[in-house]
Design a protein around this motif. Structure first.
Motif, short mmCIF file in Angstrom:
data_model
loop_
_atom_site.label_atom_id
_atom_site.label_comp_id
_atom_site.label_asym_id
_atom_site.label_seq_id
_atom_site.Cartn_x
_atom_site.Cartn_y
_atom_site.Cartn_z
N ARG A 1 17.75 -18.68 -13.70
CA ARG A 1 18.13 -18.18 -15.40
C ARG A 1 17.77 -16.39 -15.05
NH1 ARG A 1 13.47 -19.32 -19.45
NH2 ARG A 1 12.62 -18.26 -17.74
N GLU A 2 17.18 -16.22 -13.69
CA GLU A 2 16.83 -14.76 -13.57
C GLU A 2 17.17 -13.84 -12.56
OE1 GLU A 2 12.62 -14.02 -12.23
OE2 GLU A 2 11.77 -15.24 -13.54
N TYR B 1 20.65 -13.05 -15.40
CA TYR B 1 20.36 -12.65 -16.27
C TYR B 1 20.60 -11.63 -15.30
CZ TYR B 1 18.69 -15.25 -19.43
OH TYR B 1 18.99 -16.55 -20.55
#
Length: 63
Positions: A33-34, A37
């Motif tokens: 997810r990081e 993003y």
């Protein structure tokens, strides 16, 4: 005023700790997810999806 000059032993110890911390950070990977993003294509995709959503919802808000 005299300039502070650290001892060579102090600098060596500090740099060993810094290298150890950096090595530890390189080993652990960031979650998907990081990474997602932080990626530029994902951000561009989100901007375009938001703009498209705004254009498509404009007639609904005007009626």
């Amino acid at each position: 005023m005299t300039e502070f000059e650290p001892s060579n032993e102090f600098v060596s110890n500090v740099m060993k700790r810094v290298f150890a911390c950096e090595a530890g950070l390189a080993e652990c990977r960031r979650p998907l997810r990081e990474r997602l993003y932080a990626s530029r294509p994902f951000r561009y995709l989100m901007v375009h999806c938001g703009a498209l959503f705004g254009v498509l919802s404009l007639p609904a808000t005007c009626l």
